[in-house]
Design a protein around this motif. Sequence first.
Motif, PDB file in Angstrom:
ATOM      1  N   ARG A   1      25.715   5.221  35.291  1.00 14.51           N
ATOM      2  CA  ARG A   1      25.994   5.543  33.882  1.00 14.51           C
ATOM      3  C   ARG A   1      25.320   4.546  32.944  1.00 14.51           C
ATOM      4  O   ARG A   1      24.881   4.903  31.860  1.00 14.51           O
ATOM      5  CB  ARG A   1      27.502   5.581  33.641  1.00 14.51           C
ATOM      6  CG  ARG A   1      28.184   6.739  34.355  1.00 14.51           C
ATOM      7  CD  ARG A   1      29.691   6.716  34.134  1.00 14.51           C
ATOM      8  NE  ARG A   1      30.026   6.849  32.732  1.00 14.51           N
ATOM      9  CZ  ARG A   1      30.150   8.007  32.108  1.00 14.51           C
ATOM     10  NH1 ARG A   1      29.990   9.122  32.779  1.00 14.51           N
ATOM     11  NH2 ARG A   1      30.436   8.052  30.837  1.00 14.51           N
TER      12      ARG A   1
ATOM     13  N   LEU B   1      25.147   5.891  29.266  1.00 14.73           N
ATOM     14  CA  LEU B   1      26.431   6.536  28.995  1.00 14.73           C
ATOM     15  C   LEU B   1      27.583   5.544  28.970  1.00 14.73           C
ATOM     16  O   LEU B   1      28.716   5.925  28.759  1.00 14.73           O
ATOM     17  CB  LEU B   1      26.724   7.591  30.078  1.00 14.73           C
ATOM     18  CG  LEU B   1      25.864   8.841  30.050  1.00 14.73           C
ATOM     19  CD1 LEU B   1      26.150   9.702  31.268  1.00 14.73           C
ATOM     20  CD2 LEU B   1      26.121   9.622  28.774  1.00 14.73           C
ATOM     21  N   ASN B   2      27.287   4.271  29.222  1.00 15.44           N
ATOM     22  CA  ASN B   2      28.393   3.329  29.429  1.00 15.44           C
ATOM     23  C   ASN B   2      28.592   2.362  28.279  1.00 15.44           C
ATOM     24  O   ASN B   2      29.310   1.397  28.414  1.00 15.44           O
ATOM     25  CB  ASN B   2      28.117   2.525  30.708  1.00 15.44           C
ATOM     26  CG  ASN B   2      29.213   2.725  31.722  1.00 15.44           C
ATOM     27  OD1 ASN B   2      30.060   3.591  31.542  1.00 15.44           O
ATOM     28  ND2 ASN B   2      29.211   1.926  32.768  1.00 15.44           N
TER      29      ASN B   2
ATOM     30  N   TYR C   1      20.595  14.275  34.231  1.00 15.02           N
ATOM     31  CA  TYR C   1      21.797  13.776  34.890  1.00 15.02           C
ATOM     32  C   TYR C   1      22.452  14.918  35.642  1.00 15.02           C
ATOM     33  O   TYR C   1      22.659  15.998  35.096  1.00 15.02           O
ATOM     34  CB  TYR C   1      22.702  13.217  33.790  1.00 15.02           C
ATOM     35  CG  TYR C   1      24.110  12.838  34.143  1.00 15.02           C
ATOM     36  CD1 TYR C   1      24.379  11.843  35.084  1.00 15.02           C
ATOM     37  CD2 TYR C   1      25.187  13.449  33.506  1.00 15.02           C
ATOM     38  CE1 TYR C   1      25.674  11.475  35.364  1.00 15.02           C
ATOM     39  CE2 TYR C   1      26.487  13.081  33.791  1.00 15.02           C
ATOM     40  CZ  TYR C   1      26.728  12.092  34.718  1.00 15.02           C
ATOM     41  OH  TYR C   1      28.019  11.731  34.989  1.00 15.02           O
TER      42      TYR C   1
ATOM     43  N   GLY D   1      32.768  15.065  30.899  1.00 16.27           N
ATOM     44  CA  GLY D   1      31.520  15.301  31.624  1.00 16.27           C
ATOM     45  C   GLY D   1      30.549  16.150  30.821  1.00 16.27           C
ATOM     46  O   GLY D   1      29.332  15.898  30.823  1.00 16.27           O
TER      47      GLY D   1
ATOM     48  N   ASP E   1      29.017  13.911  28.221  1.00 15.34           N
ATOM     49  CA  ASP E   1      28.012  13.056  28.854  1.00 15.34           C
ATOM     50  C   ASP E   1      26.709  13.822  29.032  1.00 15.34           C
ATOM     51  O   ASP E   1      25.625  13.327  28.715  1.00 15.34           O
ATOM     52  CB  ASP E   1      28.498  12.584  30.238  1.00 15.34           C
ATOM     53  CG  ASP E   1      29.575  11.519  30.141  1.00 15.34           C
ATOM     54  OD1 ASP E   1      29.756  10.976  29.038  1.00 15.34           O
ATOM     55  OD2 ASP E   1      30.230  11.250  31.157  1.00 15.34           O
TER      56      ASP E   1
ATOM     57  N   ARG F   1      24.915  14.244  25.901  1.00 15.26           N
ATOM     58  CA  ARG F   1      24.252  13.004  25.466  1.00 15.26           C
ATOM     59  C   ARG F   1      22.954  12.776  26.216  1.00 15.26           C
ATOM     60  O   ARG F   1      21.943  12.415  25.619  1.00 15.26           O
ATOM     61  CB  ARG F   1      25.181  11.806  25.670  1.00 15.26           C
ATOM     62  CG  ARG F   1      26.026  11.528  24.433  1.00 15.26           C
ATOM     63  CD  ARG F   1      26.908  10.343  24.639  1.00 15.26           C
ATOM     64  NE  ARG F   1      26.202   9.079  24.599  1.00 15.26           N
ATOM     65  CZ  ARG F   1      26.790   7.920  24.859  1.00 15.26           C
ATOM     66  NH1 ARG F   1      28.064   7.884  25.185  1.00 15.26           N
ATOM     67  NH2 ARG F   1      26.104   6.805  24.795  1.00 15.26           N
ATOM     68  N   THR F   2      22.976  12.993  27.538  1.00 17.18           N
ATOM     69  CA  THR F   2      21.737  12.771  28.294  1.00 17.18           C
ATOM     70  C   THR F   2      20.683  13.798  27.892  1.00 17.18           C
ATOM     71  O   THR F   2      19.496  13.549  28.029  1.00 17.18           O
ATOM     72  CB  THR F   2      21.967  12.854  29.818  1.00 17.18           C
ATOM     73  OG1 THR F   2      22.423  14.157  30.147  1.00 17.18           O
ATOM     74  CG2 THR F   2      22.964  11.834  30.279  1.00 17.18           C
TER      75      THR F   2
END
Lengths: 269, 252
Positions: free
Chosen positions: A65, A70-71, A94, B143, B146, B149-150
């Motif tokens: 991450r 993402l972290n 991802y 999830g 996430d 975002r990616t």
Amino acid sequence: MSPQTTAETAAAREGIGRAPSVHIQAARLDYAGMVVFDSLDLTLPGGETTCLLGPSGVGKTSLLRLIAGLNDSAGSRGTVLGDDGRPVHDRIAYLAQQDLLLPWLSVLGNVVLGYRLRGQPITPAVAERARTLIARVGLAGREGDRPARLSGGMRQRVALARTLMEERPVVLMDEPFSALDAITRFELQALAAELLQARTVLLVTHDPLEALRLGHRVLIMAGAPARIEAPLIPPGSPPRAPGDPAILRLLADLLARLSAARSVPGEIS
Amino acid sequence: MRIVRPLLIFAGLIALWQLAVMVTGAPHYILPGPMRVLRALSGNASLLLDHATVTVVEILLGLVLGTVLGSLAALVIATVRPARRWLLPVLVISQAIPVFALAPMLVLWLGYGLASKVAMATLIIFFPVTTAFFDGLRRTEPGWLDLARTMGGRPLHVLWHLRIPAALPALTSGIRVATAVAPIGAVVGEWVGSSAGLGYLMLHANARMQVDLMFAALFLLALFAVGLYVTVDAGLRRALPWQPEDGRLTAD
């Protein structure tokens, strides 16, 4: 042809450009007042698959991450740069353990999700490429189905197509096949190895055999704070036959090292 | 069986009602029997229908207005951070005020007509819709976020293509609650001050000891409320076919 040139040719074919190597430096993660890892350095060679093994709770997912960007809200830091000196978080795709398909979208809608979320138009060319990718993961004819009508393996195939659709040179995968049955997992490993071959891939996994099948390099992350041991480089190029005696010997060796690494206090989930 | 069972339950309840009338021997001006109410229904059909139309319009307008305003409020609270800090506490505290206590004021301000009843129904619907939708918007599967975002998703597009659709099941449960309480708002509004509607008719009939007419009005109101709920429920189900029955978003 040297392996590097092969990777570049394949990368050009995929339209993703040269897959950069990724350098992670001085990565640190604090969790619940504990140092999970500190001053951790790691290099993912360009165009190759690096597999990361280790006991659960050692921080593999957190490291992934961190690379994905993402972290940032948690207590983690570190530099993640491509070999061109630029950050990589906008060059990664991802793939998680859950397929993360949106239940209200069709297979096609899920594959082109990135375009929707970026506000890019879904042109006929984009839709056509999505259809091609859906066919390549073996789901031709299922473009209009909703995820609920697909099996777990099919759903992860859609997720793979969605990952490829993003045309990112770096792919981070967090146990993408661990929820699947053995046969489905076996098929998907071969498919992923074929489709991701030109990319810089980090595959976090629990399964040493999977790592040996798919990894150009296999890393073990263990300890508290966690360290990454010297890479194991299995002979031959992935995907390797799991019945190969050399692979089976390495598997026995890896299992022994992993079970030794497990007796570590202070795990996080 | 799907149609037979409700009919059997209905018939059973009517029989129970008749039995209660016979066993207690209550006079018809206290508890009229089913046949008497049926006669009142058919004898006052046009009167009942006129008043029912008024109430139905109030309920439907209140339902639409409350749902739209509640959804908008939820969207603002969920997406605009200052709005969440300032509006959410106000919204929660305002719920401690019994909405029914506001009814006389609404009648004073908006008059005896349609507006005060629609306002009452809207007020009573607003909160369940807002909280349910806001809750849904707040609990987007991490999830998915996430992944967005990616992918380099833009906030407004992520809201429209991901967070809002993901919150629709929550919104529909809010709308179901709203559908069940909307008739309460309209009828309470009518009781406090009105010149038409089933609530008005019930009060009027009660005062003149026309208990069978009151029951007929009540029966019509119940019939409409149940019909509305069943229709809305079926419509929402059809609108979100991907929503699993048990509320989970992913089937294992």
